[in-house]
Each structure stands twice: as C-alpha cells, then as structure tokens.
Design a protein around this motif. Structure first.
Motif, PDB file in Angstrom:
ATOM      1  N   TRP A   1      40.872  -0.936  21.132  1.00 26.36           N
ATOM      2  CA  TRP A   1      39.557  -0.305  21.143  1.00 26.36           C
ATOM      3  C   TRP A   1      39.156   0.193  19.755  1.00 26.36           C
ATOM      4  CZ3 TRP A   1      37.107  -1.376  25.429  1.00 26.36           C
ATOM      5  CH2 TRP A   1      37.858  -1.640  26.585  1.00 26.36           C
TER       6      TRP A   1
ATOM      7  N   ASN B   1      38.399  -2.850  17.315  1.00 23.90           N
ATOM      8  CA  ASN B   1      37.127  -3.518  17.535  1.00 23.90           C
ATOM      9  C   ASN B   1      35.932  -2.578  17.569  1.00 23.90           C
ATOM     10  OD1 ASN B   1      37.791  -6.535  18.137  1.00 23.90           O
ATOM     11  ND2 ASN B   1      39.323  -5.389  19.304  1.00 23.90           N
TER      12      ASN B   1
ATOM     13  N   LEU C   1      35.270   0.187  19.351  1.00 24.88           N
ATOM     14  CA  LEU C   1      34.732   0.477  20.673  1.00 24.88           C
ATOM     15  C   LEU C   1      35.060   1.877  21.182  1.00 24.88           C
ATOM     16  CD1 LEU C   1      35.497  -2.970  22.370  1.00 24.88           C
ATOM     17  CD2 LEU C   1      33.339  -2.165  21.406  1.00 24.88           C
TER      18      LEU C   1
ATOM     19  N   SER D   1      37.395   4.961  16.235  1.00 21.30           N
ATOM     20  CA  SER D   1      37.126   3.867  15.292  1.00 21.30           C
ATOM     21  C   SER D   1      36.134   4.264  14.205  1.00 21.30           C
ATOM     22  CB  SER D   1      36.593   2.641  16.039  1.00 21.30           C
ATOM     23  OG  SER D   1      35.289   2.872  16.535  1.00 21.30           O
TER      24      SER D   1
ATOM     25  N   PHE E   1      30.615  -4.291  16.224  1.00 19.25           N
ATOM     26  CA  PHE E   1      31.830  -5.103  16.204  1.00 19.25           C
ATOM     27  C   PHE E   1      32.224  -5.525  14.794  1.00 19.25           C
ATOM     28  CE2 PHE E   1      30.277  -5.520  20.520  1.00 19.25           C
ATOM     29  CZ  PHE E   1      31.428  -5.424  21.277  1.00 19.25           C
TER      30      PHE E   1
ATOM     31  N   GLY F   1      31.956  -9.333  14.738  1.00 16.59           N
ATOM     32  CA  GLY F   1      30.690  -9.436  15.457  1.00 16.59           C
ATOM     33  C   GLY F   1      29.691 -10.279  14.690  1.00 16.59           C
TER      34      GLY F   1
ATOM     35  N   GLU G   1      30.961 -14.101  14.655  1.00 22.97           N
ATOM     36  CA  GLU G   1      30.768 -14.824  15.917  1.00 22.97           C
ATOM     37  C   GLU G   1      29.289 -15.069  16.194  1.00 22.97           C
ATOM     38  OE1 GLU G   1      32.751 -16.365  17.829  1.00 22.97           O
ATOM     39  OE2 GLU G   1      34.642 -15.722  16.975  1.00 22.97           O
TER      40      GLU G   1
ATOM     41  N   SER H   1      37.940   0.800  11.842  1.00 19.94           N
ATOM     42  CA  SER H   1      37.818  -0.599  12.270  1.00 19.94           C
ATOM     43  C   SER H   1      37.356  -1.506  11.131  1.00 19.94           C
ATOM     44  CB  SER H   1      36.853  -0.719  13.459  1.00 19.94           C
ATOM     45  OG  SER H   1      35.533  -0.395  13.070  1.00 19.94           O
TER      46      SER H   1
ATOM     47  N   ARG I   1      34.598  -1.077   9.093  1.00 24.89           N
ATOM     48  CA  ARG I   1      33.155  -1.162   8.876  1.00 24.89           C
ATOM     49  C   ARG I   1      32.718  -0.190   7.778  1.00 24.89           C
ATOM     50  NH1 ARG I   1      32.227   0.026  15.157  1.00 24.89           N
ATOM     51  NH2 ARG I   1      33.339   1.842  14.366  1.00 24.89           N
TER      52      ARG I   1
END
Length: 574
Positions: A40, A43, A45, A49, A196, A200, A203, A396, A398
C-alpha cells in the motif's frame, strides 16, 4: 574506460554555479528501498505513503518502475493530443495541404535529431528533469534556470488547456451537462493517475498510446479506401479523387504567411516528444531500454504525422468552413479533420469513435503535463533553482509538492467558461505554443557543446555507448531549424495571415514565449551570477553512468558483422 582521476583534475566551474547533479543512488538501491515498503505504501495508497522518504531522497531517487514497453510506447505515441487531432484542421485551413505536410516534416526532422541528441545525453547522464540540467551543465547555468522554469510553466499551462478540450469534446455527444462538471471529472481522473506515481503515468501512457496507434492504423486503412473512391454510395468519397484537392482549391493557401504560420501548430503538436528522455531516468535499465525507445520516434513522425496528414490533405478541402471551428479551433472537436472525414464519408459512428480517441489523447497529455512539470520542478528545487520545499519526495517515490503545484493550474480551465474565456485561452496558448522550441534548441546546443568538451578532454566517440544518428551535425541541423522556425513565427507575429500588420496585442499573442524566456534568463543570471561556460569549464565526468563495457563491446561486434543494409536498419529502428 578511463576514470575521471586518470583524466586529471576536473575543469574549473564558475564560483556560484550549482554543482552538476550527483548520483548517490543506483537504480538497484532505489528499487531495493521500494521493495522494503509494504504494497500500500509502495503504490501510494495509504497515508504513510505521503510521508517524506527518510533516506536523503533526491530527484535521482524517484521511483524507478518504468519498463521497456512503457518507454517504447511513450516514444511512439505519448504526446499526441489536441494539436494533432484538432489543431491540424486550423493548420490545413491556414496553409493548405502542401504547407501542412512540409511544415510538419520540417518539425519532424528537427525532433528526430533533437530526441537522438537527448538520448545520447540521457544514457550517459541519467538525470530526472534532465533537459534543464544539460543546459546548466553544458551551456550556461542562467540559461539552464530559464529552460527549467520555461519547461515547468509550459506544462503547467498545458494542463488547463487540455482539460478544456476534454470538456468541450464531451459536448459533441451532449450539451445538457455544464462543461465545468466534465472539467472537474477529468481533473480528478488526472489526480488519481498521479497518485500511483511513475507506474500510474507509465501504464496510462502505454494503453492510451496503444489505442492511439490502433486508431491511426484504422484511419490509414479507411483513408486509402476513401481516396480510391471506395466510400459509401452518395458520400463525398464514392469515386476516385486522388490528388484533386491539391489542384482545386490548391496545395497552398495564404502564400508565405500561411506557410510560416503553420509552424506553431506543428510545434504545439510535437510538444512532449522529449518526455521519453525525462521518463528514462525512472526506468529500471535506461541503458538497455532508452536507445530502442528513441528510435521509435521515427515511426511516430512518419506514421502519425506525415502519412496521417497526407491523407487529411487528400480528403478535406482546405477552404472548408468547418475547419475554422468557431471561436477557437484548438478546443472545438467539430473542427477536427479526422472527425470531418467520417462525417463526409457517411460512416456511422466513426465520428464518435474518433472523438473518443481525441478524448483519450487529450487526457493523456494532461497526465503527461503533471508528470513532466513536477519532475522538472523537483530537479530545479534540488539544484537550488526553485524553493527547497519542492524537493519533497514521499515514501512511494512521488515528488508530492511539485505534483500539487502543477495540478493547482488545472482550475484555470474553468476560466474558459466565462464570456472572456476564449481571450484567456488564447493567452495561455501563446505562452505554451513556442515554449517547446526553446527546450528543443537547448537540447541540441547542449549536445553540441558536450561533444566539443568531450573531445577537448581527450575522450573518444567509442566511449559513448549510444550515439545520436546524425552525430553533432544532426544537432546543428536541429538547432538551425529551431532558429528558422522562431524567425518564421516572428514574421507571422508582425505580418499575420489575415494581412496587414499586427497590433501590439496580436504580436504578443503570437510571440509571448520569447519575452517570458528572456525574463527567466535574466532572473537566472540575477540569482546565480554566472554566464556562458567556456569549453574548458564544462565537466563531462561527474555523475557519468557506470557502464557494462564488456556487454556493450560484445554487442558492437555483433552489429559490425552484419551486412551494411542490416546495420543501417538496426541503427535507425531497432
């Protein structure tokens, strides 16, 4: 390969120049840190994070989960949006089919050389937010400051533009819901994708690029049939037309002014092509995946732009009033030549199909704008070129506060809903239309100066693992084309297509990017007090990637044993 110690002392750099980006974390170390987090947190979530990463995180510790397939699709279809699908209609009306083809081909040649130059630099110096750092390192720290902030603002402004196009696109099917509702929905969607992080973005870009590529292939097939007269009975394409529209109403429109004015549309359409170099710094193995991705740019230029726009010129009259698109053709999907082809061919549902593709494309550019702008802003902050707060990287991986900063420009899309909204939209477009040209020119110049310093310090070309296809001459060609396009747009800013001479407002709507860059450049000089770097001041050793030379030399030997034609094909496309 010789180490920097074997080459002697590093060249002297200006006193107040920020040091070249240092690489304290390898990709393996970053991925190891990532694997230590639970699913979690990894990613993005859970609330944990969003906490600051506690390992002295720098821009080079951003999440490295991007795979080869992601980079390839970002290269071949990542930046195609409203400029290509919708703006090409205005370009066709302004310059005619021949101008449309020639101008996009010129920008394509420019981009081909630019992206190859970027690939060479990115493989050797893998820096997230690297466009501005190459300018700082190889040209002038003040110019690097200008290019960094120019790139951040370019994407921050593109975000509300693309959100507006998303809202207007939905109105093709229904006008019962206020556009503000759709803008809000798409803004939330972009934020969700960015939650994400790198994965994210990767993808989303992969699958949207697959969709755009598939739609373009479908369009090509249909276009061939329609040009040959295979359209439904009673449609505009039920008999062979060939190149008739190049004769009547003609191949060119509005003379030299029309020819020059299409360049800005072409530049806007190609904006984002360079993102593959930015994304490479967050790939697991850029040395392996980036060169192949760079070579996919050739297919984007030929398949998407050159062939696609050739068919548009064969199927749609440049004097078709529908191309003018009302108040602003950049945001009116009814003016898209791809939609008009379906309508004129009486192909039921094809216009809606193309509008879905336009919607996905535009949303994709919105996601890219947050990604590109945030990574560059974080790099600026960590080199002392922006407030330090934007150097924040969460657990995460970011660049959280930089993402929030770029997303904060999204609500500007609501301004377009007011009566004066189109005026505001025009000014935003003026800021973003030419901004990319300065980035591309700087990449070419940085590559030229890198090669010059590389040779001066005793290095050979054999020490460069991935070399630009055109070498330094390709970068000279790219830089010259950038300068010529800027001159052409200056001419249009003074002498618009409508005739006569522009007023002050009209001039700045066409050429606002230049004074903005100059202001950034002056600001950078006032901040850093550094100027143009001499060749002997350029550092080509610090932060250079450690490379597996045994594997590289083995690979080169295999290539050398290929037949000449196969070597050429492999160099350009594989």
């Amino acid at each position: 390969m010789s180490s920097s110690e074997e080459k002697g002392a590093l060249p002297v750099t200006p006193e107040k120049e920020a040091p070249p980006p240092q690489f304290t974390h390898s990709g393996d170390a970053i991925n190891q840190h990532r694997d230590q987090e639970d699913f979690w947190t990894r990613n993005g979530l859970n609330l944990k994070s969003f906490q600051r990463r506690g390992d002295g995180a720098t821009v080079d510790t951003l999440d490295r989960t991007m795979k080869t397939r992601h980079l390839h699709m970002i290269a071949i279809g990542g930046s195609i949006g409203a400029g290509f699908f919708v703006g090409s209609g205005k370009a066709l009306a302004t310059g005619g089919p021949a101008t449309l083809l020639i101008d996009f081909a010129i920008i394509g040649i420019m981009m081909f050389n630019t992206v190859y130059a970027l690939g060479e630099l990115a493989v050797m110096f893998p820096v997230s937010g690297g466009f501005y750092t190459y300018s700082t390192r190889f040209i002038d720290p003040s110019w690097g400051f200008a290019m960094g902030w120019n790139y951040v603002m370019q994407w921050a402004i593109v975000l509300p533009l693309e959100l507006t196009v998303c809202g207007i696109t939905i109105e093709y099917w229904t006008k019962s819901v206020n556009v503000a509702v759709w803008i809000t929905i798409f803004m939330v969607a972009i934020i969700v994708v960015n939650i994400f992080g790198t994965l994210g973005y990767a993808e989303e870009e992969f699958w949207s690029s697959v969709l755009k590529l598939g739609a373009t292939v479908v369009f090509m097939i249909i276009a061939v049939v329609l040009v040959c007269g295979g359209g439904p009975e009673g449609s505009a394409y039920d008999e062979y037309s060939g190149g008739k529209l190049w004769q009547d109403p003609g191949a060119f429109a509005n003379g030299f002014r029309g020819f020059c004015s299409v360049f800005v549309t072409a530049a806007f359409s190609f904006s984002g092509t360079e993102l593959v170099g930015l994304a490479a710094a967050e790939a697991r193995n850029p040395v392996k995946s980036l060169p192949g991705a760079i070579k996919q740019v050739f297919w984007r230029i030929t398949l998407f732009y050159i062939l696609g726009l050739t068919f548009i010129g064969l199927l749609i009259r440049h004097d078709d009033d529908r191309l003018l698109g009302g108040d602003n053709p950049y945001i009116n999907v009814d003016a898209s030549p791809f939609v008009l082809v379906g309508l004129d061919a009486n192909l039921k549902g094809y216009d809606s199909f193309m509008n879905v593709i336009i919607l996905v494309s535009v949303l994709s550019i919105g996601v890219s704008s947050v990604y590109g702008g945030s990574r560059t802003l974080t790099a600026l902050a960590q080199q002392g070129y922006a407030p330090k707060i934007f150097s924040y990287i969460d657990r995460s991986g970011r660049p959280l506060l930089s993402v929030i900063f770029v997303c904060a420009f999204g609500p500007l899309a609501y301004v377009n809903l007011s009566t004066s909204g189109v005026v505001v939209f025009d000014w935003l477009l003026a800021l973003s239309g030419l901004a990319a040209l300065f980035t591309w020119g700087s990449i070419c110049l940085a590559h030229i100066r890198f090669r010059k310093a590389w040779a001066l310090q005793g290095h050979t070309l054999d020490e460069i693992p991935f070399k630009a296809a055109g070498g330094v001459y390709g970068s000279y060609l790219g830089l010259i084309l950038v300068i010529l396009v800027l001159i052409a747009q200056l001419f249009v800013a003074i002498c618009p297509v409508s005739g006569g001479f522009n007023d002050v407002e009209g001039f700045f709507k066409s050429y606002l990017a230049l004074p903005v860059v100059i202001v950034f450049w002056i600001g950078g000089f006032m901040w850093k007090r550094t100027g143009w770097l001499r060749t002997d001041q350029i550092d080509v050793d610090s932060g250079r990637r450690e490379l597996p030379w045994d594997e590289i030399n083995e690979y080169r030997e295999r290539i050398a044993q290929m037949p000449a034609w196969k070597r050429v094909m492999h160099t350009l496309f594989v």
